[in-house]
Design a protein around this motif. Structure first.
Motif, PDB file in Angstrom:
ATOM      1  N   LEU A  96     -42.687  26.507 -48.047  1.00  0.00           N
ATOM      2  CA  LEU A  96     -43.617  25.465 -47.602  1.00  0.00           C
ATOM      3  C   LEU A  96     -43.316  24.120 -48.261  1.00  0.00           C
ATOM      4  O   LEU A  96     -43.453  23.067 -47.640  1.00  0.00           O
ATOM      5  N   GLU A  97     -42.909  24.160 -49.539  1.00  0.00           N
ATOM      6  CA  GLU A  97     -42.669  22.911 -50.284  1.00  0.00           C
ATOM      7  C   GLU A  97     -41.658  22.000 -49.587  1.00  0.00           C
ATOM      8  O   GLU A  97     -41.704  20.787 -49.719  1.00  0.00           O
ATOM      9  N   LEU A 102     -45.743  18.732 -43.296  1.00  0.00           N
ATOM     10  CA  LEU A 102     -47.049  18.980 -43.919  1.00  0.00           C
ATOM     11  C   LEU A 102     -47.242  18.061 -45.119  1.00  0.00           C
ATOM     12  O   LEU A 102     -46.301  17.777 -45.849  1.00  0.00           O
ATOM     13  N   ASP A 104     -49.256  17.301 -48.890  1.00  0.00           N
ATOM     14  CA  ASP A 104     -49.458  18.160 -50.067  1.00  0.00           C
ATOM     15  C   ASP A 104     -50.733  18.990 -49.958  1.00  0.00           C
ATOM     16  O   ASP A 104     -50.771  20.153 -50.375  1.00  0.00           O
ATOM     17  N   GLU A 106     -52.194  20.069 -47.262  1.00  0.00           N
ATOM     18  CA  GLU A 106     -52.003  21.143 -46.275  1.00  0.00           C
ATOM     19  C   GLU A 106     -51.151  22.267 -46.849  1.00  0.00           C
ATOM     20  O   GLU A 106     -51.403  23.451 -46.584  1.00  0.00           O
ATOM     21  N   LYS A 107     -50.163  21.908 -47.657  1.00  0.00           N
ATOM     22  CA  LYS A 107     -49.333  22.938 -48.297  1.00  0.00           C
ATOM     23  C   LYS A 107     -50.173  23.773 -49.259  1.00  0.00           C
ATOM     24  O   LYS A 107     -50.059  25.005 -49.304  1.00  0.00           O
ATOM     25  N   LYS A 108     -51.043  23.121 -50.046  1.00  0.00           N
ATOM     26  CA  LYS A 108     -51.929  23.839 -50.969  1.00  0.00           C
ATOM     27  C   LYS A 108     -52.876  24.749 -50.189  1.00  0.00           C
ATOM     28  O   LYS A 108     -53.171  25.880 -50.596  1.00  0.00           O
ATOM     29  N   LYS A 111     -50.993  27.785 -48.937  1.00  0.00           N
ATOM     30  CA  LYS A 111     -50.671  28.661 -50.072  1.00  0.00           C
ATOM     31  C   LYS A 111     -51.891  29.475 -50.509  1.00  0.00           C
ATOM     32  O   LYS A 111     -51.774  30.627 -50.903  1.00  0.00           O
ATOM     33  N   LYS A 116     -46.334  31.661 -47.687  1.00  0.00           N
ATOM     34  CA  LYS A 116     -45.301  31.175 -48.618  1.00  0.00           C
ATOM     35  C   LYS A 116     -44.208  30.350 -47.950  1.00  0.00           C
ATOM     36  O   LYS A 116     -43.520  29.582 -48.611  1.00  0.00           O
ATOM     37  N   ASP A 117     -44.003  30.526 -46.645  1.00  0.00           N
ATOM     38  CA  ASP A 117     -42.893  29.827 -45.989  1.00  0.00           C
ATOM     39  C   ASP A 117     -43.220  29.618 -44.509  1.00  0.00           C
ATOM     40  O   ASP A 117     -44.303  29.989 -44.037  1.00  0.00           O
ATOM     41  N   ALA A 255     -53.179  22.323 -39.787  1.00  0.00           N
ATOM     42  CA  ALA A 255     -51.956  22.555 -40.568  1.00  0.00           C
ATOM     43  C   ALA A 255     -50.979  23.434 -39.796  1.00  0.00           C
ATOM     44  O   ALA A 255     -49.788  23.105 -39.675  1.00  0.00           O
TER      45      ALA A 255
END
Length: 785
Positions: A96-97, A102, A104, A106-108, A111, A116-117, A255
């Protein structure tokens, strides 16, 4: 356009009068196929091909799908997935990073949901759908339907004497509808301005000709509607905890919606033959439509019967079966220890038993002996009802290994069960010169270090324990046989960790379960295992007499308890809750403990529940076995508790338990030659409010056969009840649900197909890479890398 209009008009006519015209018509599917063959995608044309041969309810469902497809204003915006060049499958395993699309937050957020991906995000599929399209009116909506309606506010009012004091009178061109609310403050109605347009979503109800909705979802922005909304399973922790439920779903939708662009480039990895065989859509289109259904109907989506959902369900089951087939082949290709005289030693052990083995136990021992002779690792599931004698079989095999100098490990899920097995193994094997040890989290200090030492030197031949046996510090000298009891409580990964304790060869493995699973389901779910079944009880055991009683009939139960206590028997009383809950009006173990003490002031009444520490649980069980009379408990006694003098099991609020769970609890009594009893206690109000619960519980009154009960549980509640609460996580399914009969049929097809295509894996590059990615954390797939 003329053909489209003809099709729309025909469908409208067929819907009238509860589909009377459809029921009387023939050749509808063929006629619609010819009208729409240039308009619809192959998925929908295939439905029309089958249409005329299907039952009426299926035809109605297909008609709704086609109608929505033709009427939706965005149905023409479907992505043409064939136009886009496909990326290598490994690009979808990007973390995801690294996804720039996305932000930050939305990534959090993703998660926090365990994503994870990119691949796992696209496979984070909705659990339900709501049709928010504005395709109906007040007049055409039937009571009981959940619909979205565009309305105009006529007036508002407030009557504090009413159950729902606040109301909003609305209308459209076809009729009037009231919105009713429990608002305590009438100022909440100020938002509804007379003459303004609103959009509402809720269940339409009708009383004395007046149509109304109670607390519908209201929006003053029409853009929030006009589509089918997906809803996801959302955990209430981490980044997402602070938001309201509505906001959570909106943020997750946004997201994941940003990632749907990638589905255009997703390569197909299922064999082309299978896609043609089942007329499945491609993977990219399937995932896109699962998150963004454009023209399906809500009923089909929520029953998971749309073409793209079926493809995703089948895919999960097929990949799972492929891995099982490969695992089975890998195990059979390895070498294992061959015992020189197993029959002799097993007969030696059987001769010391104070009872006769049943024919079923002897059959299972012979099946295991055959496995031990061919030089390949045994990998066998032993199913047997509660009290059928699986442990004795495990002892006999363990003894044969120990007598030839090898070590055995017996791993169980709880300390209580570990202690139980430890005592049983010691009682029968130590007189024969075999040392038995126990390792749990309660074993500490010098005693723990001593066990490590004696296991590493080979002095300790049999070690019983919990997850503590998986610790890296514990090293066996020559582990050759592993028994995993109550196997559905362990993940595949833990099974692998235990087997890795063998040094030069893979240990033989016997996994045992007292949770009966219908054989056809077991063969598919445990395709990497051979299956044995103990289907009869030891001689002299009397079937437990089971009675269903309402709370007002409790005196009948108490009379039996008094009689059994006077005869030296012991009693279990099981509750669904540890402590009372405001949300659930149920009796609980802690509060009821006092009640039983007052009922039997001259008896020792003990309390056991899951919040006690392991040492405390062990102490309570020891006291109950030695001097206790009544044990008030939660389901912590469900597995492995063996008190032969216990003759009564009382299960309070029995309607809250699954059939197989009650059957497990019932198995705690009837473990001697004395007659035992099980009382299922339910509230009186169930007589009038829940006939299904009464009917379900009567199955237990009528049979003690765990496999029959398992079949009924499968029909009524699905396999989650049979396989334990972690069934979904254990098998790694996101969308497949074996509670659905259709999914169980797909499981069987997937197994047959996997058996064929496992031989062709070297030609299926994307599939091979995906299998390694998907299962590398739970199975050793290095042999296909």
């Amino acid at each position: 356009m003329e053909k489209l209009e003809k099709a729309r008009k025909l469908i409208q006519e067929l819907e009238e009068g509860d589909y009377i015209k459809l029921k009387r018509s023939i050749g509808v599917g063929l006629y619609l196929f010819n009208l729409l063959k240039e308009e619809l995608e192959p998925i929908y044309l295939n439905l029309l091909k089958e249409f005329d041969r299907l039952p009426i309810q299926k035809r109605i469902g297909i008609l709704k799908i086609i109608k929505n497809k033709l009427s939706s204003p965005i149905s023409r915006q479907v992505v043409d997935f064939s136009r886009y060049e496909k990326h290598p499958i490994e690009k979808f395993f990007i973390p995801l990073e690294k996804l720039k699309v996305l932000d930050d937050k939305e990534k959090k957020l993703l998660k926090a949901l365990g994503i994870k991906d990119l691949y796992s995000a696209l496979w984070y599929l909705p659990v339900r759908y709501e049709d928010r399209r504005l395709t109906t009116t007040i007049k055409t909506t039937k009571p009981g339907q959940r619909v979205a309606l565009k309305l105009r506010v006529v007036e508002t009012g407030y009557d504090p004497s009413e159950k729902y004091p606040a109301f909003v009178k609305c209308e459209d061109e076809t009729g009037t509808l009231y919105l009713r609310f429990r608002y305590k403050d009438k100022r909440a109605l100020y938002a509804f301005r007379k003459g303004s347009s609103i959009v509402v979503y809720g269940k339409l109800k009708e009383f004395h000709g007046e149509k109304y909705m109670v607390h519908p979802e209201v929006s003053f922005d029409e853009k929030e509607f006009g589509r089918i909304l997906p809803f996801y399973y959302i955990r209430t922790k981490g980044e997402i905890k602070a938001f309201s439920s509505k906001t959570k779903h909106k943020k997750v939708r946004q997201a994941i919606g940003k990632l749907l662009e990638y589905t255009k480039y997703m390569p197909e990895y299922l064999p082309e033959e299978l896609l043609k065989k089942y007329a499945f859509p491609k993977i990219g289109e399937s995932l896109y439509m699962a998150h963004n259904p454009l023209y399906e109907d809500e009923e089909s989506l929520n029953s998971y019967t749309t073409p793209f959902q079926k493809r995703l369900i089948y895919e999960e089951l097929f990949l799972f079966q492929m891995v099982l087939q490969m695992k089975r082949r890998q195990i059979k290709s390895l070498s294992a220890i061959v015992l020189s005289e197993p029959e002799k030693h097993i007969q030696e052990f059987i001769a010391t038993l104070p009872f006769e083995l049943t024919p079923a136990q002897k059959t299972v021992i012979n099946e295991i002996l055959q496995d031990l002779k061919d030089g390949r690792p045994m990998n066998r599931l032993l199913q047997g009802d509660v009290g059928s004698g699986k442990t004795v079989v495990a002892m006999a095999i363990s003894y044969a290994f120990a007598k030839e100098g090898y070590q055995c490990a017996i791993i169980v899920p709880t300390e209580i069960l570990a202690q139980q097995h430890y005592e049983s193994f010691r009682r029968f094997l130590e007189p024969l010169g075999v040392k038995v040890g126990i390792l749990t989290s309660s074993v500490k200090g010098s005693l723990r270090r001593s066990i490590y030492k004696h296991v590493s030197t080979g002095n300790l031949r049999i070690l019983v324990g919990t997850h503590a046996l998986l610790e890296e510090k514990l090293e066996f000298k020559n582990l050759a046989f592993v028994v995993i009891d109550e196997q559905h409580r362990f993940g595949v990964l833990q099974r692998r960790e235990m087997l890795s304790k063998g040094k030069d060869t893979l240990p033989h493995c016997l996994v045992m379960s007292a949770t009966p699973i219908p054989r056809t389901l077991a063969l598919s779910l445990y395709g990497d295992l051979d299956i044995s079944v103990i289907d009869e009880m030891p001689t002299g055991r009397k079937p437990v007499i089971t009675k269903l009683l309402f709370e007002s009939e409790m005196e009948k139960c108490l009379n039996t308890i008094r009689d059994e206590l006077n005869k030296g028997g012991k009693v279990y009383v099981v509750y669904p809750l540890i402590e009372s809950s405001e949300k659930m009006e149920l009796k609980s173990a802690v509060e009821s403990h006092r009640y039983w003490q007052e009922l039997f002031p001259d008896r020792k009444v003990l309390l056991l529940h899951g919040r006690l520490k392991d040492k405390e649980k062990e102490e309570v069980m020891k006291r109950f076995k030695e001097e206790g009379d009544i044990l008030v408990s939660t389901t912590v006694v469900e597995v492995g508790v063996d008190v032969p003098s216990a003759t009564v099991m009382v299960i309070e609020s029995a309607h809250m338990f699954g059939l197989s769970q009650i059957h497990q609890l019932r198995g705690r009594v009837g473990r001697s030659d004395r007659q035992s009893y099980c009382f299922l206690i339910v509230p009186d109000h169930l007589k009038n409010t829940d006939a299904d619960a009464i009917k379900r519980l009567k199955i237990l009154v009528n049979t003690n056969d765990g496999f029959k009960i398992a079949e009924e549980d499968l029909k009524l509640r699905g396999p989650g009840e049979l396989l334990g609460a972690s069934q979904s996580g254990y098998f790694g399914f996101n969308v497949a649900n074996l509670a659905r009969a259709e999914d169980r049929q797909l499981l069987q097809l997937a197994k047959e197909d996997a058996t064929e295509f496992v031989n062709k894996l070297s030609d299926l590059e994307n599939l091979r890479k995906l299998l390694i990615y998907k299962y590398q954390d739970s199975m050793d797939l290095s042999y296909i890398a």
